[in-house]
Design a protein around this motif. Structure first.
Motif, mmCIF file in Angstrom:
data_model
loop_
_atom_site.group_PDB
_atom_site.id
_atom_site.type_symbol
_atom_site.label_atom_id
_atom_site.label_comp_id
_atom_site.label_asym_id
_atom_site.label_seq_id
_atom_site.Cartn_x
_atom_site.Cartn_y
_atom_site.Cartn_z
ATOM 1 N N GLY A 92 2.932 8.643 -1.817
ATOM 2 C CA GLY A 92 2.196 9.067 -0.628
ATOM 3 C C GLY A 92 1.412 7.906 -0.041
ATOM 4 O O GLY A 92 1.629 6.745 -0.391
ATOM 5 N N ASP A 93 0.469 8.217 0.836
ATOM 6 C CA ASP A 93 -0.235 7.163 1.563
ATOM 7 C C ASP A 93 -1.618 6.839 1.013
ATOM 8 O O ASP A 93 -2.117 5.731 1.211
ATOM 9 N N SER A 94 -2.271 7.778 0.348
ATOM 10 C CA SER A 94 -3.693 7.608 0.076
ATOM 11 C C SER A 94 -3.994 6.459 -0.875
ATOM 12 O O SER A 94 -4.537 5.414 -0.471
ATOM 13 N N VAL A 95 -3.661 6.597 -2.152
ATOM 14 C CA VAL A 95 -3.980 5.554 -3.126
ATOM 15 C C VAL A 95 -3.310 4.227 -2.771
ATOM 16 O O VAL A 95 -3.970 3.181 -2.758
ATOM 17 N N PRO A 96 -2.017 4.187 -2.451
ATOM 18 C CA PRO A 96 -1.397 2.902 -2.119
ATOM 19 C C PRO A 96 -2.028 2.209 -0.911
ATOM 20 O O PRO A 96 -2.226 0.993 -0.932
ATOM 21 N N LEU A 97 -2.340 2.957 0.143
ATOM 22 C CA LEU A 97 -2.907 2.312 1.321
ATOM 23 C C LEU A 97 -4.312 1.786 1.060
ATOM 24 O O LEU A 97 -4.698 0.734 1.587
ATOM 25 N N LEU A 98 -5.096 2.487 0.257
ATOM 26 C CA LEU A 98 -6.418 1.967 -0.078
ATOM 27 C C LEU A 98 -6.301 0.661 -0.852
ATOM 28 O O LEU A 98 -7.038 -0.301 -0.594
ATOM 29 N N ALA A 99 -5.383 0.614 -1.813
ATOM 30 C CA ALA A 99 -5.184 -0.613 -2.581
ATOM 31 C C ALA A 99 -4.713 -1.750 -1.682
ATOM 32 O O ALA A 99 -5.235 -2.874 -1.738
ATOM 33 N N THR A 100 -3.743 -1.451 -0.828
ATOM 34 C CA THR A 100 -3.229 -2.473 0.091
ATOM 35 C C THR A 100 -4.313 -2.954 1.040
ATOM 36 O O THR A 100 -4.390 -4.145 1.366
ATOM 37 N N SER A 101 -5.171 -2.046 1.482
ATOM 38 C CA SER A 101 -6.250 -2.409 2.407
ATOM 39 C C SER A 101 -7.147 -3.485 1.823
ATOM 40 O O SER A 101 -7.514 -4.459 2.507
ATOM 41 N N ALA A 102 -7.538 -3.321 0.559
ATOM 42 C CA ALA A 102 -8.455 -4.274 -0.063
ATOM 43 C C ALA A 102 -7.837 -5.668 -0.119
ATOM 44 O O ALA A 102 -8.504 -6.674 0.177
ATOM 45 N N VAL A 103 -6.552 -5.745 -0.496
ATOM 46 C CA VAL A 103 -5.878 -7.037 -0.560
ATOM 47 C C VAL A 103 -5.710 -7.624 0.841
ATOM 48 O O VAL A 103 -5.939 -8.824 1.071
ATOM 49 N N ASP A 104 -5.324 -6.798 1.783
ATOM 50 C CA ASP A 104 -5.085 -7.256 3.156
ATOM 51 C C ASP A 104 -6.348 -7.862 3.762
ATOM 52 O O ASP A 104 -6.310 -8.938 4.376
ATOM 53 N N ILE A 105 -7.478 -7.187 3.601
ATOM 54 C CA ILE A 105 -8.737 -7.708 4.141
ATOM 55 C C ILE A 105 -9.073 -9.046 3.496
ATOM 56 O O ILE A 105 -9.506 -9.994 4.175
ATOM 57 N N ALA A 106 -8.865 -9.157 2.171
ATOM 58 C CA ALA A 106 -9.165 -10.403 1.472
ATOM 59 C C ALA A 106 -8.297 -11.551 1.988
ATOM 60 O O ALA A 106 -8.782 -12.680 2.162
ATOM 61 N N ILE A 107 -7.027 -11.278 2.242
ATOM 62 C CA ILE A 107 -6.132 -12.340 2.717
ATOM 63 C C ILE A 107 -6.480 -12.753 4.145
ATOM 64 O O ILE A 107 -6.482 -13.944 4.480
ATOM 65 N N TRP A 108 -6.808 -11.789 4.998
ATOM 66 C CA TRP A 108 -7.230 -12.155 6.352
ATOM 67 C C TRP A 108 -8.541 -12.941 6.316
ATOM 68 O O TRP A 108 -8.735 -13.891 7.104
ATOM 69 N N ASP A 109 -9.447 -12.583 5.426
ATOM 70 C CA ASP A 109 -10.685 -13.345 5.268
ATOM 71 C C ASP A 109 -10.367 -14.768 4.834
ATOM 72 O O ASP A 109 -10.932 -15.746 5.377
ATOM 73 N N LEU A 110 -9.462 -14.921 3.873
ATOM 74 C CA LEU A 110 -9.062 -16.249 3.411
ATOM 75 C C LEU A 110 -8.417 -17.050 4.530
ATOM 76 O O LEU A 110 -8.708 -18.245 4.711
ATOM 77 N N ARG A 111 -7.541 -16.422 5.299
ATOM 78 C CA ARG A 111 -6.903 -17.117 6.418
ATOM 79 C C ARG A 111 -7.950 -17.660 7.398
ATOM 80 O O ARG A 111 -7.863 -18.810 7.860
ATOM 81 N N ALA A 112 -8.917 -16.821 7.728
ATOM 82 C CA ALA A 112 -9.959 -17.248 8.670
ATOM 83 C C ALA A 112 -10.849 -18.325 8.057
ATOM 84 O O ALA A 112 -11.277 -19.255 8.746
ATOM 85 N N MET A 113 -11.132 -18.203 6.766
ATOM 86 C CA MET A 113 -11.934 -19.224 6.090
ATOM 87 C C MET A 113 -11.229 -20.572 6.150
ATOM 88 O O MET A 113 -11.867 -21.613 6.413
#
Length: 373
Positions: free
Chosen positions: A102-123
Motif C-alpha cells: 500500500g501507500d502509507s508506510v512505504p511513502l512515509l519511509a520514502t519521504s524521509a529519504v527523499d527530503i534528506a537527498i534534496w537537502d544534500l543536493r542543495a547543500m
C-alpha cells in the motif's frame, strides 16, 4: 555550507546513512486530532565528501517503528553507495518494490529519504532548497492555525484568533466536529464577529463529520465568509465529497490524509484546495508532481503543517498559495521560522535550513541505526 565550500559537482556518492527513531510526549493536545504523542524518524545521508542532508517523517501517535523497520531493511541499505542523481530513478524502484504494502508506510519511509537527498543536493550547491527547486516568490503568506483546539472555550478561541490578526496574519483556521454542530457554528460566528469581515477564516473538521452534517454546515459557513472547508469527511469517501461539492459550500480542502500523486488526482474538480504533507506524501519529489497536477487542473496547493520545511515548497511551487503556521516540531528545533506581519521568507542558507536541537534529539532518541562506512 559557506560559499568557499560549495561542491560544484551536482551528484555525489552516498557513503553513510542513519535513521533515528524519536518519541516525544507532547505537553498538550495538538490541533484537531488532539495528539499527545509525536514520533519522528530523522534520516541523515552523508556523501563521500562529508556533506550531509537530513530528512524526516512523523506520526501523531504510535506507528513510527514500522516505518523505521522498512527504512532499515530496504531504503537505507539501497542508497549507500548510490550517486545522488540516481535517486530520481530509485524513488520509483522503491515504490514498485513496496507496491503490495500500500501507500502509507512505504511513502512515509520514502519521504524521509527523499527530503534528506534534496537537502544534500542543495547543500552541495550552496543554495537554499527553494532556489534549487526554482524560486517563484521570495515571500509567502502565512495563515494562523496553531491557536485553536476543540478543548478551548469560545473566549479562548477568540483570543487566539485576535492575537493572530494583531500580529499581522490575514487569516486564521478554526476546528469543528468535536462538539454539537450548533455549538460549533456559534463558536465560528463569535470569532467572525471578533476578527471582523476582512480577516479570512478557514474551517477544519479533521474528517469528523458525516455527509448530512457536512451538508448542514456548508451553506452556513458560506454565510460566514469561510474561505475553505477542510476535511469535512473521511478522505476515502470520494463519492460523498462529490455530493457535498455539488451543493452550496465553501471551497473544499483535502490532503493531510491523502498520500501520493494518484490519490490527489482523484480529487481534481472535487476539492479545489490540496494540502499535501511533504514528509508523508512522498517527499519533495512527489510534492513537485502534485503541484504540477494541481496547476494543470486549476487547483491550489497549501501544504499541511511544518512551516520550516514547507516554506520552501510554497516559495517554489506554481499552484501554491498559503503556508500554515502550526507548531509541531518546535521541541526538536533550535530555531523556528520567523514570521513578520503574516509573511515568511525561506531561510537564506543552503539546504532546507532546519536547525535541529541535537541535545533534544539525543534525549528523545529511542533507536538509532547506521549504514555504510
Amino acid at each position: 555550507m559557506p560559499a568557499a565550500q560549495v561542491l560544484t559537482n551536482q551528484s555525489s556518492k552516498i557513503a553513510r546513512a542513519e535513521v533515528r527513531l524519536i518519541d516525544i510526549p507532547l505537553e498538550s493536545a495538538r490541533g484537531g486530532s488532539g495528539a499527545t504523542q509525536l514520533q519522528v524518524a530523522i534520516v541523515t545521508v552523508t556523501d563521500k565528501d562529508g556533506a550531509s542532508g537530513t530528512g524526516y517523517t512523523y506520526t501523531l501517535g504510535p506507528g513510527m517503528a514500522a516505518i523505521v523497520a522498512l527504512l532499515e531493511e530496504l531504503h537505507l541499505p539501497a542508497i549507500v553507495g548510490m550517486e545522488t542523481d540516481q535517486w530520481d530513478q530509485e524513488w520509483y524502484r522503491m515504490r514498485d518494490i513496496t507496491h503490495r504494502l500500500g501507500d502509507s508506510v512505504p511513502l512515509l519511509a520514502t519521504s524521509a529519504v527523499d527530503i534528506a537527498i534534496w537537502d544534500l543536493r542543495a547543500m552541495r550547491q550552496g543554495m537554499p532548497l527553494y532556489r534549487l527547486l526554482g524560486s517563484q516568490r521570495e515571500q509567502v503568506p502565512v495563515y494562523g492555525s496553531g491557536r485553536a483546539t476543540h478543548t478551548m472555550t469560545t473566549a479562548q478561541l477568540i483570543e487566539g484568533a485576535v492575537s493572530y490578526v494583531e500580529e499581522g496574519f490575514s487569516a486564521v483556521k478554526l476546528r469543528i466536529g468535536a462538539r454539537r454542530p450548533e455549538e460549533d457554528l456559534s463558536r465560528v460566528a463569535a470569532v467572525r464577529k471578533a476578527v471582523g469581515d476582512d480577516a479570512g477564516i478557514m474551517i477544519d473538521a479533521n474528517e469528523r463529520l458525516d455527509l448530512p452534517t457536512a451538508q448542514w454546515f456548508a451553506p452556513r459557513l458560506v454565510e460566514l465568509g469561510v474561505r475553505w472547508f477542510e476535511e469535512p469527511l473521511k478522505s476515502r469517501h470520494l463519492d460523498a465529497y462529490r455530493v457535498l461539492n455539488a451543493g452550496v459550500t465553501p471551497p473544499l480542502a483535502i490532503g493531510e490524509h491523502i498520500l501520493g500523486l494518484s490519490a490527489f488526482s482523484n480529487y481534481a474538480g472535487v476539492a479545489s484546495v490540496w494540502m499535501p504533507d511533504v514528509p508523508l506524501t512522498g517527499g519533495v519529489s512527489e510534492f513537485r508532481r502534485i503541484d504540477a497536477l494541481a496547476e494543470a487542473h486549476g487547483m491550489v496547493v497549501t501544504p499541511h503543517f511544518l512551516p520550516e520545511l514547507h516554506v520552501h515548497m510554497v516559495a517554489a511551487g506554481r499552484a501554491t498559495t498559503w503556508l500554515e503556521h502550526f507548531p509541531l516540531l518546535d521541541e526538536l528545533l533550535s530555531e523556528t521560522l520567523e514570521i513578520k506581519e503574516g509573511w515568511a521568507t525561506p531561510p537564506d542558507r543552503p539546504g532546507h535550513g532546519l536547525r535541529w536541537d541535537q541535545e533534544k534529539i539525543e534525549r528523545f532518541t529511542v533507536r538509532c541505526e547506521k549504514f555504510g562506512s
